[in-house]
Write a protein that holds these residues in place. Structure first.
Motif, PDB file in Angstrom:
ATOM      1  N   GLY A   1       0.972  -1.133   0.064  1.00 17.69           N
ATOM      2  CA  GLY A   1       0.160  -0.034   0.163  1.00 17.69           C
ATOM      3  C   GLY A   1       0.766   1.186  -0.320  1.00 17.69           C
ATOM      4  O   GLY A   1       0.509   2.043  -0.807  1.00 17.69           O
ATOM      5  N   LEU A   2       1.927   1.110   0.922  1.00 15.16           N
ATOM      6  CA  LEU A   2       2.619   2.575   0.853  1.00 15.16           C
ATOM      7  C   LEU A   2       3.508   2.731  -0.466  1.00 15.16           C
ATOM      8  O   LEU A   2       3.717   3.654  -0.942  1.00 15.16           O
ATOM      9  CB  LEU A   2       3.683   2.459   2.249  1.00 15.16           C
TER      10      LEU A   2
ATOM     11  N   ASP B   1       3.253  17.728   6.924  1.00 14.00           N
ATOM     12  CA  ASP B   1       2.857  17.676   5.607  1.00 14.00           C
ATOM     13  C   ASP B   1       3.569  16.967   4.779  1.00 14.00           C
ATOM     14  O   ASP B   1       3.455  17.083   3.455  1.00 14.00           O
ATOM     15  CB  ASP B   1       2.706  19.227   5.261  1.00 14.00           C
ATOM     16  N   ASP B   2       4.654  16.425   5.389  1.00 13.88           N
ATOM     17  CA  ASP B   2       5.715  15.362   4.644  1.00 13.88           C
ATOM     18  C   ASP B   2       4.760  14.462   3.816  1.00 13.88           C
ATOM     19  O   ASP B   2       4.133  13.497   4.342  1.00 13.88           O
ATOM     20  CB  ASP B   2       6.647  14.844   5.415  1.00 13.88           C
ATOM     21  N   PRO B   3       4.801  14.394   2.413  1.00 12.77           N
ATOM     22  CA  PRO B   3       4.035  13.262   1.601  1.00 12.77           C
ATOM     23  C   PRO B   3       4.388  11.958   2.115  1.00 12.77           C
ATOM     24  O   PRO B   3       3.479  10.965   1.976  1.00 12.77           O
ATOM     25  CB  PRO B   3       4.154  13.691   0.202  1.00 12.77           C
ATOM     26  N   CYS B   4       5.782  11.675   2.491  1.00 18.22           N
ATOM     27  CA  CYS B   4       6.067  10.528   2.762  1.00 18.22           C
ATOM     28  C   CYS B   4       5.458  10.008   3.972  1.00 18.22           C
ATOM     29  O   CYS B   4       5.014   8.930   4.284  1.00 18.22           O
ATOM     30  CB  CYS B   4       7.665  10.316   2.731  1.00 18.22           C
TER      31      CYS B   4
ATOM     32  N   ALA C   1       2.694   7.061   4.723  1.00 19.75           N
ATOM     33  CA  ALA C   1       3.022   6.196   5.642  1.00 19.75           C
ATOM     34  C   ALA C   1       1.945   5.835   6.780  1.00 19.75           C
ATOM     35  O   ALA C   1       1.448   4.832   7.236  1.00 19.75           O
ATOM     36  CB  ALA C   1       4.418   6.504   6.311  1.00 19.75           C
ATOM     37  N   MET C   2       1.332   6.872   6.921  1.00 18.45           N
ATOM     38  CA  MET C   2       0.149   7.083   8.181  1.00 18.45           C
ATOM     39  C   MET C   2      -1.134   6.510   7.624  1.00 18.45           C
ATOM     40  O   MET C   2      -2.100   6.031   8.187  1.00 18.45           O
ATOM     41  CB  MET C   2       0.361   8.223   8.617  1.00 18.45           C
ATOM     42  N   THR C   3      -1.435   6.722   6.444  1.00 15.64           N
ATOM     43  CA  THR C   3      -2.666   6.717   5.586  1.00 15.64           C
ATOM     44  C   THR C   3      -2.883   5.598   4.687  1.00 15.64           C
ATOM     45  O   THR C   3      -3.771   5.116   4.202  1.00 15.64           O
ATOM     46  CB  THR C   3      -3.202   7.827   5.001  1.00 15.64           C
ATOM     47  N   LYS C   4      -1.737   5.057   3.900  1.00 13.74           N
ATOM     48  CA  LYS C   4      -1.709   4.126   2.771  1.00 13.74           C
ATOM     49  C   LYS C   4      -1.255   2.780   2.879  1.00 13.74           C
ATOM     50  O   LYS C   4      -1.563   1.978   2.213  1.00 13.74           O
ATOM     51  CB  LYS C   4      -1.079   4.777   1.697  1.00 13.74           C
ATOM     52  N   THR C   5      -0.924   2.663   4.288  1.00 16.76           N
ATOM     53  CA  THR C   5      -0.502   1.182   4.392  1.00 16.76           C
ATOM     54  C   THR C   5      -1.828   0.455   4.914  1.00 16.76           C
ATOM     55  O   THR C   5      -2.694   1.059   5.237  1.00 16.76           O
ATOM     56  CB  THR C   5       0.707   1.001   5.560  1.00 16.76           C
TER      57      THR C   5
ATOM     58  N   GLY D   1      -2.279   1.186   8.562  1.00 16.17           N
ATOM     59  CA  GLY D   1      -2.846   2.415   8.717  1.00 16.17           C
ATOM     60  C   GLY D   1      -4.195   2.749   8.602  1.00 16.17           C
ATOM     61  O   GLY D   1      -4.965   3.372   9.215  1.00 16.17           O
ATOM     62  N   ILE D   2      -4.473   1.881   7.488  1.00  9.05           N
ATOM     63  CA  ILE D   2      -5.989   1.885   7.006  1.00  9.05           C
ATOM     64  C   ILE D   2      -6.842   1.401   8.173  1.00  9.05           C
ATOM     65  O   ILE D   2      -7.827   1.688   8.448  1.00  9.05           O
ATOM     66  CB  ILE D   2      -6.104   1.405   5.609  1.00  9.05           C
ATOM     67  N   LYS D   3      -6.464   0.337   8.559  1.00 12.72           N
ATOM     68  CA  LYS D   3      -7.072  -0.539   9.570  1.00 12.72           C
ATOM     69  C   LYS D   3      -7.161   0.320  10.993  1.00 12.72           C
ATOM     70  O   LYS D   3      -8.357   0.098  11.524  1.00 12.72           O
ATOM     71  CB  LYS D   3      -6.516  -1.819   9.905  1.00 12.72           C
ATOM     72  N   VAL D   4      -6.171   0.941  11.073  1.00  9.28           N
ATOM     73  CA  VAL D   4      -6.298   1.815  12.571  1.00  9.28           C
ATOM     74  C   VAL D   4      -7.204   2.855  12.232  1.00  9.28           C
ATOM     75  O   VAL D   4      -7.888   3.029  13.445  1.00  9.28           O
ATOM     76  CB  VAL D   4      -4.657   2.282  12.884  1.00  9.28           C
ATOM     77  N   ALA D   5      -7.193   3.564  11.200  1.00  6.57           N
ATOM     78  CA  ALA D   5      -8.006   4.633  10.907  1.00  6.57           C
ATOM     79  C   ALA D   5      -9.486   4.106  11.150  1.00  6.57           C
ATOM     80  O   ALA D   5     -10.395   4.694  11.620  1.00  6.57           O
ATOM     81  CB  ALA D   5      -7.758   5.287   9.745  1.00  6.57           C
ATOM     82  N   ARG D   6      -9.957   3.026  10.590  1.00  3.63           N
ATOM     83  CA  ARG D   6     -11.118   2.474  10.320  1.00  3.63           C
ATOM     84  C   ARG D   6     -11.540   2.236  11.899  1.00  3.63           C
ATOM     85  O   ARG D   6     -12.574   2.304  12.266  1.00  3.63           O
ATOM     86  CB  ARG D   6     -11.085   1.246   9.617  1.00  3.63           C
ATOM     87  N   ASN D   7     -10.674   1.677  12.724  1.00  6.91           N
ATOM     88  CA  ASN D   7     -10.875   1.216  14.060  1.00  6.91           C
ATOM     89  C   ASN D   7     -10.712   2.703  15.098  1.00  6.91           C
ATOM     90  O   ASN D   7     -10.872   2.516  16.071  1.00  6.91           O
ATOM     91  CB  ASN D   7     -10.210   0.220  14.779  1.00  6.91           C
ATOM     92  N   SER D   8     -10.621   3.667  14.438  1.00  3.59           N
ATOM     93  CA  SER D   8     -10.399   4.951  15.210  1.00  3.59           C
ATOM     94  C   SER D   8      -9.333   5.172  16.115  1.00  3.59           C
ATOM     95  O   SER D   8      -9.606   5.388  17.227  1.00  3.59           O
ATOM     96  CB  SER D   8     -11.814   5.372  15.770  1.00  3.59           C
TER      97      SER D   8
END
Length: 192
Positions: free
Chosen positions: A43-44, A158-161, A165-169, A172-179
């Motif tokens: 994902g990253l 705002d570093d794109p890397c 790394a926080m949103t596209k792995t 990271g997606i799983k953690v965001a989904r679970n707040s």
């Protein structure tokens, strides 16, 4: 897993055919600038590719089926005209030299020495986890290493890397989904 004796023996022209030609010497070739150690399902890698289209990016994954999946994902994206010419994945055990304790931790004093050796001065090392204890472990070891300096969180917000790394792995997606919470730390390789 087979490892080449030295980097110039790696088949770079096979993994980055748009960037490396078979007749190029190792000195002439562009070098890998971004490594995703423990890349999982890629994902990253896929998120970073369009952000840095002229930069070679290498994913490293120990699991055979997962690294094969990422390879097929890259091949399919290339075939569909979706870029990814700058991506490659290799099956490797990045932690093979770790000491007996904390073998599964991707950050340790022993492995940091290898990262420092591999990264050029000014190169960046990104860590993101949803486990506070692990974050504290990584920060403690990175802070103690003389060849890494932490970049203040506000300077890399705002570093794109880091954003990728926080949103596209997958994690990271799983953690965001679970707040859940995410704990980043970014370090720069400094001169001795």
């Amino acid at each position: 897993m087979k490892y080449p004796v030295k980097p110039d023996l790696y088949p770079w022209h096979e993994v980055y055919p748009a960037f490396v030609k078979p007749e190029m010497s190792y000195a002439e070739m562009p070098k890998v600038e971004i490594a995703d150690i423990g890349c999982g399902f890629g994902g990253l890698l896929m998120a970073l590719s369009p952000l840095f289209p002229d930069t070679l990016i290498m994913g490293m994954e120990i699991r055979l089926k997962v690294s094969a999946y990422v390879h097929e994902r890259i091949v399919a994206a290339r075939a569909n005209g979706n870029g990814c010419q700058n991506l490659a994945v290799t099956r490797t055990n990045s932690m093979k030299h770790l000491a007996k304790n904390h073998r599964r931790r991707i950050i340790s004093q022993a492995l940091l020495a290898e990262y420092a050796y591999t990264l050029r001065v000014g190169g960046m090392l990104y860590t993101v986890t949803d486990v506070l204890d692990l974050h504290q472990w990584m920060v403690e070891h990175l802070d103690a290493h003389p060849l890494f300096e932490r970049i203040p969180d506000a300077d890399v917000a705002d570093d794109p890397c880091l954003v990728a790394a926080m949103t596209k792995t997958e994690e990271g997606i799983k953690v965001a989904r679970n707040s859940g919470d995410k704990y980043p730390a970014v370090y720069r390789r400094i001169d001795a």
